[in-house]
Write an enzyme that holds these catalytic residues in place. Structure first.
Site, short mmCIF file in Angstrom:
data_model
loop_
_atom_site.label_atom_id
_atom_site.label_comp_id
_atom_site.label_asym_id
_atom_site.label_seq_id
_atom_site.Cartn_x
_atom_site.Cartn_y
_atom_site.Cartn_z
N GLN A 83 14.53 16.97 38.12
CA GLN A 83 13.50 15.94 38.21
C GLN A 83 13.32 15.46 39.65
O GLN A 83 14.30 15.24 40.37
CB GLN A 83 13.84 14.73 37.34
CG GLN A 83 12.66 13.74 37.28
CD GLN A 83 12.99 12.44 36.62
OE1 GLN A 83 13.73 11.63 37.16
NE2 GLN A 83 12.42 12.21 35.43
N CYS A 112 9.74 5.52 36.64
CA CYS A 112 10.65 4.57 37.26
C CYS A 112 9.94 3.25 37.51
O CYS A 112 8.97 3.20 38.28
CB CYS A 112 11.20 5.13 38.57
SG CYS A 112 12.35 3.99 39.39
N ASN A 216 12.39 8.43 24.32
CA ASN A 216 13.67 7.81 24.67
C ASN A 216 13.54 6.30 24.76
O ASN A 216 12.45 5.75 24.87
CB ASN A 216 14.23 8.39 25.98
CG ASN A 216 13.71 7.71 27.21
OD1 ASN A 216 12.53 7.82 27.53
ND2 ASN A 216 14.58 7.02 27.92
N ARG A 241 21.78 5.49 29.02
CA ARG A 241 22.91 4.58 29.02
C ARG A 241 23.85 4.85 27.84
O ARG A 241 25.06 4.69 27.97
CB ARG A 241 22.42 3.13 28.97
CG ARG A 241 21.84 2.63 30.29
CD ARG A 241 21.87 1.12 30.35
NE ARG A 241 21.21 0.51 29.21
CZ ARG A 241 21.50 -0.70 28.73
NH1 ARG A 241 22.46 -1.40 29.29
NH2 ARG A 241 20.85 -1.20 27.72
#
Length: 396
Positions: A83, A112, A216, A241
């Site tokens: 990525q 992001c 996700n 996480r």
């Protein structure tokens, strides 16, 4: 391009097709943490597709040191998606050509939400310019072979008609030639885990596409992943996480578990011993802190977090948990000698990485996520905002 010796590329589209009614289990791009050794650990525990940490194209394209520091792989590290954070077609295509021999696909980070990334035009900043994202995909499709995976990771678009605009962008990218998309179920403005994950929206985006969609957000156990798949119909489920806290998350032997089994901790020690000096102590210790310190009594946790060498950690784990670590009895792990002489970036693609970027990715600092995580473990405070400092790229 005169390519170095390379392994055959995996057909990522076929990986999804072979899953049929099941779902592909995916390890997320996590800056600092989804490096080769951790990818080896999660692959032992059910992960079928892994991402590298998010890499900044400008740095990778212009610095051999950055390439050697930020990327490593081995013969067993597949299938693998690299990525990149890029803000124009030339940057992204250049990175793709450099990394092409060593991975099975490249992914553009458009998810992001961190302010530093958006200010530089990276991550969610790209979602403000959907036409540019489309151009980036088109350019890399024109440059690389058609069977090489190209993908985009994005969030739900914010503002008016958020869902329809998200669907429109997803369809545009599908028509531009992406192999799959990954969608996080929050908007760029929703940076907290307490913000509700929009599962119905993810489901509608999935229904609008013919290509595979990975979803996700808030996946902390195998049961969570199964529920996400059932609720969205997505072809893949990604965890970030949750995998840090339990690298065995996708191991169906522990469907309800959110805690790391000791057998998985032992696997990490075995991987670390085989890695020798390729695995820095900081990374070795951080992963153990994430995956097991929460299960320690407070006095042991304080002691463990203060350890400053691999030898001290090994002695601690042997004494308290009967875990073994031995480099003498473990063969060295395989690491590919990645060279980049097959491609020279064009002069107009060369820039000098900003000093702030160098500092942001410094391997010598603990990083905000780990610092806050450790403080939360020791004091019980600050846990609600842990995801903000994670440098995950675009994770929960």
């Amino acid at each position: 391009m005169h390519l170095p010796q390379q392994r055959p590329h995996h057909d990522i589209a076929a990986l999804f097709a072979e899953a049929q009614s099941d779902f592909v289990r995916v390890s997320a791009p996590m800056v600092r943490y989804s490096k080769l050794e951790f990818r080896r650990l999660v692959r032992l525990n059910g992960v079928q597709l892994a991402f590298t940490p998010m890499m900044i194209s400008d740095s990778i394209n212009n610095s051999e040191k950055a390439r050697q520091n930020e990327f490593s792989t081995g013969a067993d590290d597949q299938p693998l998606i690299a990525q990149f954070a890029a803000k124009d077609p030339t940057e992204f295509v250049t990175s793709a050509q450099l990394i092409y021999p060593y991975v099975d696909g490249i992914d553009l980070n458009c998810g992001c939400p961190q302010s530093w990334a958006m200010a530089k035009g990276y991550g969610c900043g790209m979602l403000r310019q959907p036409e540019l994202v489309h151009q980036v995909v088109q350019e890399v499709r024109r440059t690389l072979p058609g069977d090489f995976s190209v993908s985009v990771k994005m969030r739900l678009l914010g503002g008016e008609e958020s869902l329809q605009r998200t669907i429109d962008l997803a369809r545009q990218l599908e028509h531009a030639g992406v192999t799959f998309l990954t969608l996080h179920g929050r908007t760029p403005a929703q940076k907290h885990s307490k913000d509700t994950l929009d599962i119905p929206a993810m489901s509608q985006v999935r229904q609008s596409l013919q290509i595979p969609l990975i979803v996700n957000g808030n996946v902390e156990s195998y049961r969570d992943a199964c529920d996400m798949h059932e609720q969205t119909g997505a072809a893949g489920v990604m965890a970030a996480r949750g995998l840090l806290a339990n690298p065995a998350l996708f191991n169906s032997s522990y469907p309800e578990g959110k805690t790391t089994p000791l057998s998985c901790v032992q696997q990490w020690l075995d991987i670390a011993s085989a890695a020798r000096d390729n695995l820095l102590f900081q990374c070795f210790h951080h992963h153990l802190t994430f995956m097991y310190s929460a299960h320690m009594k407070r006095d042991l946790r304080v002691q463990f977090n203060s350890l400053g060498s691999k030898e001290q950690v090994v002695d601690f784990l042997k004494k308290h948990y009967n875990l073994e670590y031995s480099e003498d009895d473990t063969p060295s792990a395989d690491y590919t000698d990645c060279t980049y002489t097959h491609f020279t970036p064009p002069k107009h693609a060369r820039h000098i990485a900003a000093e702030s970027d160098e500092q942001a990715w410094s391997s010598k600092s603990d990083g905000k996520f780990f610092t806050e995580f450790r403080a939360h473990q020791l004091t019980g405070t600050g846990g609600e905002d842990l995801e903000l400092g994670g440098l995950f790229g675009d994770e929960e």
